[in-house]
Design a protein around this motif. Structure first.
Motif, PDB file in Angstrom:
ATOM      1  N   LYS A 175       0.821  -1.243 -84.551  1.00 22.89           N
ATOM      2  CA  LYS A 175       2.258  -1.033 -84.703  1.00 22.89           C
ATOM      3  C   LYS A 175       2.592   0.067 -85.699  1.00 22.89           C
ATOM      4  CE  LYS A 175       6.613  -3.495 -85.449  1.00 22.89           C
ATOM      5  NZ  LYS A 175       7.165  -2.477 -86.370  1.00 22.89           N
ATOM      6  N   LYS A 176       1.826   0.184 -86.774  1.00 22.89           N
ATOM      7  CA  LYS A 176       2.144   1.189 -87.782  1.00 22.89           C
ATOM      8  C   LYS A 176       2.039   2.604 -87.226  1.00 22.89           C
ATOM      9  CE  LYS A 176       1.098  -1.435 -91.975  1.00 22.89           C
ATOM     10  NZ  LYS A 176       0.256  -1.504 -93.207  1.00 22.89           N
ATOM     11  N   LEU A 177       0.979   2.868 -86.476  1.00 21.25           N
ATOM     12  CA  LEU A 177       0.841   4.202 -85.889  1.00 21.25           C
ATOM     13  C   LEU A 177       1.895   4.413 -84.814  1.00 21.25           C
ATOM     14  CD1 LEU A 177      -0.492   6.918 -85.586  1.00 21.25           C
ATOM     15  CD2 LEU A 177      -2.268   5.862 -84.173  1.00 21.25           C
ATOM     16  N   LEU A 178       2.153   3.379 -84.010  1.00 23.07           N
ATOM     17  CA  LEU A 178       3.174   3.499 -82.976  1.00 23.07           C
ATOM     18  C   LEU A 178       4.538   3.803 -83.601  1.00 23.07           C
ATOM     19  CD1 LEU A 178       3.084   3.194 -79.873  1.00 23.07           C
ATOM     20  CD2 LEU A 178       4.016   0.894 -80.172  1.00 23.07           C
ATOM     21  N   ASP A 179       4.852   3.133 -84.697  1.00 24.51           N
ATOM     22  CA  ASP A 179       6.120   3.390 -85.382  1.00 24.51           C
ATOM     23  C   ASP A 179       6.189   4.824 -85.897  1.00 24.51           C
ATOM     24  OD1 ASP A 179       6.957   0.809 -84.922  1.00 24.51           O
ATOM     25  OD2 ASP A 179       6.516   0.076 -86.945  1.00 24.51           O
ATOM     26  N   ALA A 180       5.052   5.331 -86.404  1.00 21.39           N
ATOM     27  CA  ALA A 180       5.019   6.698 -86.915  1.00 21.39           C
ATOM     28  C   ALA A 180       5.251   7.706 -85.794  1.00 21.39           C
ATOM     29  CB  ALA A 180       3.679   6.969 -87.598  1.00 21.39           C
ATOM     30  N   ILE A 181       4.664   7.439 -84.616  1.00 24.14           N
ATOM     31  CA  ILE A 181       4.859   8.320 -83.468  1.00 24.14           C
ATOM     32  C   ILE A 181       6.319   8.296 -83.018  1.00 24.14           C
ATOM     33  CG2 ILE A 181       4.272   8.689 -81.036  1.00 24.14           C
ATOM     34  CD1 ILE A 181       1.472   7.529 -81.704  1.00 24.14           C
ATOM     35  N   ASN A 182       6.872   7.100 -82.891  1.00 25.45           N
ATOM     36  CA  ASN A 182       8.261   6.975 -82.443  1.00 25.45           C
ATOM     37  C   ASN A 182       9.234   7.628 -83.417  1.00 25.45           C
ATOM     38  OD1 ASN A 182       7.573   5.606 -80.105  1.00 25.45           O
ATOM     39  ND2 ASN A 182       7.789   3.588 -81.036  1.00 25.45           N
ATOM     40  N   GLU A 183       8.963   7.485 -84.698  1.00 21.47           N
ATOM     41  CA  GLU A 183       9.833   8.093 -85.709  1.00 21.47           C
ATOM     42  C   GLU A 183       9.786   9.611 -85.621  1.00 21.47           C
ATOM     43  OE1 GLU A 183      10.505   8.138 -90.576  1.00 21.47           O
ATOM     44  OE2 GLU A 183       9.136   6.685 -89.651  1.00 21.47           O
ATOM     45  N   ALA A 184       8.584  10.164 -85.415  1.00 23.67           N
ATOM     46  CA  ALA A 184       8.451  11.617 -85.309  1.00 23.67           C
ATOM     47  C   ALA A 184       9.189  12.151 -84.083  1.00 23.67           C
ATOM     48  CB  ALA A 184       6.973  12.007 -85.254  1.00 23.67           C
ATOM     49  N   ILE A 185       9.090  11.427 -82.965  1.00 19.77           N
ATOM     50  CA  ILE A 185       9.797  11.840 -81.752  1.00 19.77           C
ATOM     51  C   ILE A 185      11.306  11.807 -81.988  1.00 19.77           C
ATOM     52  CG2 ILE A 185      10.315  11.241 -79.353  1.00 19.77           C
ATOM     53  CD1 ILE A 185       7.465  10.093 -79.162  1.00 19.77           C
ATOM     54  N   GLU A 186      11.781  10.719 -82.591  1.00 22.90           N
ATOM     55  CA  GLU A 186      13.218  10.563 -82.839  1.00 22.90           C
ATOM     56  C   GLU A 186      13.740  11.667 -83.758  1.00 22.90           C
ATOM     57  OE1 GLU A 186      16.366   7.187 -84.551  1.00 22.90           O
ATOM     58  OE2 GLU A 186      14.223   6.749 -84.418  1.00 22.90           O
ATOM     59  N   GLU A 187      12.999  11.955 -84.825  1.00 23.53           N
ATOM     60  CA  GLU A 187      13.429  12.990 -85.758  1.00 23.53           C
ATOM     61  C   GLU A 187      13.424  14.367 -85.098  1.00 23.53           C
ATOM     62  OE1 GLU A 187      10.897  12.662 -89.143  1.00 23.53           O
ATOM     63  OE2 GLU A 187      11.922  10.900 -89.947  1.00 23.53           O
ATOM     64  N   ALA A 188      12.422  14.619 -84.266  1.00 27.31           N
ATOM     65  CA  ALA A 188      12.339  15.917 -83.591  1.00 27.31           C
ATOM     66  C   ALA A 188      13.525  16.128 -82.647  1.00 27.31           C
ATOM     67  CB  ALA A 188      11.027  16.025 -82.820  1.00 27.31           C
ATOM     68  N   LYS A 189      13.949  15.061 -81.997  1.00 30.25           N
ATOM     69  CA  LYS A 189      15.106  15.169 -81.112  1.00 30.25           C
ATOM     70  C   LYS A 189      16.391  15.363 -81.909  1.00 30.25           C
ATOM     71  CE  LYS A 189      13.246  12.615 -77.164  1.00 30.25           C
ATOM     72  NZ  LYS A 189      13.358  11.429 -76.292  1.00 30.25           N
ATOM     73  N   ALA A 190      16.450  14.734 -83.080  1.00 30.41           N
ATOM     74  CA  ALA A 190      17.663  14.805 -83.889  1.00 30.41           C
ATOM     75  C   ALA A 190      17.837  16.151 -84.573  1.00 30.41           C
ATOM     76  CB  ALA A 190      17.651  13.690 -84.935  1.00 30.41           C
ATOM     77  N   ASP A 191      16.733  16.767 -85.006  1.00 28.71           N
ATOM     78  CA  ASP A 191      16.867  18.005 -85.786  1.00 28.71           C
ATOM     79  C   ASP A 191      16.667  19.282 -84.971  1.00 28.71           C
ATOM     80  OD1 ASP A 191      14.107  18.352 -85.448  1.00 28.71           O
ATOM     81  OD2 ASP A 191      13.592  17.744 -87.486  1.00 28.71           O
ATOM     82  N   GLY A 192      16.493  19.154 -83.657  1.00 29.66           N
ATOM     83  CA  GLY A 192      16.374  20.330 -82.798  1.00 29.66           C
ATOM     84  C   GLY A 192      14.954  20.803 -82.557  1.00 29.66           C
ATOM     85  N   PHE A 204       2.684  21.131 -75.268  1.00 33.26           N
ATOM     86  CA  PHE A 204       3.839  20.335 -75.673  1.00 33.26           C
ATOM     87  C   PHE A 204       3.406  19.045 -76.363  1.00 33.26           C
ATOM     88  CE2 PHE A 204       7.486  17.452 -74.485  1.00 33.26           C
ATOM     89  CZ  PHE A 204       8.424  18.069 -75.295  1.00 33.26           C
ATOM     90  N   ASP A 205       2.479  18.308 -75.743  1.00 36.59           N
ATOM     91  CA  ASP A 205       1.975  17.080 -76.360  1.00 36.59           C
ATOM     92  C   ASP A 205       1.344  17.368 -77.720  1.00 36.59           C
ATOM     93  OD1 ASP A 205       2.737  15.764 -74.090  1.00 36.59           O
ATOM     94  OD2 ASP A 205       0.735  15.113 -73.504  1.00 36.59           O
ATOM     95  N   VAL A 206       0.542  18.426 -77.763  1.00 40.73           N
ATOM     96  CA  VAL A 206      -0.153  18.790 -78.996  1.00 40.73           C
ATOM     97  C   VAL A 206       0.851  19.044 -80.116  1.00 40.73           C
ATOM     98  CG1 VAL A 206      -1.683  20.480 -80.077  1.00 40.73           C
ATOM     99  CG2 VAL A 206      -2.100  19.761 -77.718  1.00 40.73           C
ATOM    100  N   SER A 207       1.905  19.783 -79.799  1.00 35.94           N
ATOM    101  CA  SER A 207       2.911  20.121 -80.807  1.00 35.94           C
ATOM    102  C   SER A 207       3.649  18.884 -81.302  1.00 35.94           C
ATOM    103  CB  SER A 207       3.910  21.128 -80.227  1.00 35.94           C
ATOM    104  OG  SER A 207       3.280  22.348 -79.924  1.00 35.94           O
ATOM    105  N   LEU A 208       3.938  17.941 -80.409  1.00 34.72           N
ATOM    106  CA  LEU A 208       4.624  16.722 -80.835  1.00 34.72           C
ATOM    107  C   LEU A 208       3.738  15.870 -81.746  1.00 34.72           C
ATOM    108  CD1 LEU A 208       6.550  15.606 -77.614  1.00 34.72           C
ATOM    109  CD2 LEU A 208       7.520  16.595 -79.690  1.00 34.72           C
ATOM    110  N   ILE A 209       2.468  15.743 -81.382  1.00 34.39           N
ATOM    111  CA  ILE A 209       1.577  14.931 -82.218  1.00 34.39           C
ATOM    112  C   ILE A 209       1.254  15.642 -83.528  1.00 34.39           C
ATOM    113  CG2 ILE A 209      -0.681  13.794 -82.347  1.00 34.39           C
ATOM    114  CD1 ILE A 209       1.422  12.391 -80.606  1.00 34.39           C
ATOM    115  N   ASP A 210       1.329  16.971 -83.539  1.00 31.24           N
ATOM    116  CA  ASP A 210       1.206  17.684 -84.810  1.00 31.24           C
ATOM    117  C   ASP A 210       2.281  17.221 -85.798  1.00 31.24           C
ATOM    118  OD1 ASP A 210      -1.043  19.266 -84.669  1.00 31.24           O
ATOM    119  OD2 ASP A 210      -0.005  21.045 -83.949  1.00 31.24           O
ATOM    120  N   LEU A 211       3.462  16.889 -85.290  1.00 36.14           N
ATOM    121  CA  LEU A 211       4.536  16.408 -86.153  1.00 36.14           C
ATOM    122  C   LEU A 211       4.159  15.062 -86.774  1.00 36.14           C
ATOM    123  CD1 LEU A 211       7.635  17.215 -83.890  1.00 36.14           C
ATOM    124  CD2 LEU A 211       6.690  18.608 -85.746  1.00 36.14           C
TER     125      LEU A 211
END
Length: 279
Positions: free
Chosen positions: A241-258, A72-79
């Motif tokens: 902060k830049k990498l943290l923002d990229a991680i947070n954005e990927a998580i948010e988008e993944a939750k929004a698009d299913g 699960f972690d691997v797949s999220l960070i792949d995003l």
């Protein structure tokens, strides 16, 4: 989550595919005058890849399956890697280094992904992403043990096992137990199988994964699911902060698009939206 003092670090090639064109990382001048790799404006420790420190095995979040690092972690960070136009690579490291941020500070990894609970103590050394998973602690016992709860372990003089340096172990100690520590989740399960302990406390998704195996389901049963209010987060070096923002954005988008739900159901089980942070 977890530990492994003195374990030899080894690099593992990433095996999960990231869609899109692999971009050649750019370079910029670092503070020390050296060249620094970047990907889409985010500093990375090695050109062309997002280097993830992890701790194996810890299914369903990360483990080697058929020679590939998956979970699960691997797949999220792949995003995240996909958004940055690079591939994900792994370094398997003792969990204690995640707590101190040593491998992030030394430039060996860009981030850590290890099913790690966000705590105030850990925040002193690393910066956490937004929570991506709400966790509980489960108590698994031998069916023949006569145990029906965590309290029974103490009342009936049975032995409790835990994974060292984890929040499950901390919870047990705070409640007055003296669990036998094991270095990995596999070792915890083997301790239960061998009779070294009659009960174990560990994150619920790990137990869910174990019980998918018929042999385990025949031998063991879940007797407690303890709501400890834990949330998992990914970590980066403090101030990144830049990498943290990229991680947070990927998580948010993944939750929004299913995508998050699909990955959750693939790796963890039935999706309960109300139980997921930020949903």
């Amino acid at each position: 989550m977890k530990l492994v003092p003195g374990r030899r670090t080894r690099a593992l090639a990433a095996t999960t595919a990231t869609a899109g064109l692999l971009l050649v990382a750019g370079c910029s001048s670092g503070d020390g005058g050296g060249e620094k790799a970047t990907a889409n404006g985010v500093d990375i420790v090695k050109a062309g890849q997002l280097t993830t420190c992890t701790h194996l095995p810890y299914p369903p979040f990360q483990s080697e399956i058929d020679g590939k690092v998956q979970g699960f972690d691997v797949s999220l960070i792949d995003l995240v890697a996909k958004d940055l136009g690079v591939k994900q690579e792994f370094v398997d490291t003792p969990f204690e280094n995640f707590k101190t941020g040593a491998f992030l500070n030394s430039g060996q990894c860009d981030l850590a992904a290890a099913g790690m609970t966000i705590t105030e103590e850990r925040k002193k050394n690393v910066d956490f992403s937004d929570p991506y998973f709400d966790a509980t602690q489960a108590v698994l016992v031998e069916k023949k043990s006569g145990l029906s709860s965590l309290a029974d372990v103490k009342a009936k003089g049975k032995k409790l096992g835990s994974q060292a340096e984890t929040t499950g172990e901390e919870y047990a100690r705070d409640k007055g137990y003296d669990p036998i520590s094991f270095e990995s989740s596999d070792a915890v399960l083997n301790g239960l199988r061998s009779g070294q302990v009659q009960a174990v406390i560990i994150d619920y998704p790990v137990v869910q994964g174990w019980l998918k195996d018929k042999a385990n389901a025949d031998a063991f049963e879940l007797v407690d699911n303890l709501d400890t209010g834990e949330q998992y987060g990914f970590t980066v070096k403090k101030g990144n902060k830049k990498l943290l923002d990229a991680i947070n954005e990927a998580i948010e988008e993944a939750k929004a698009d299913g995508t998050y739900q699909k990955l959750y159901e693939k790796w963890i089980g039935p999706f309960d939206e109300s139980a997921v942070s930020g949903s």
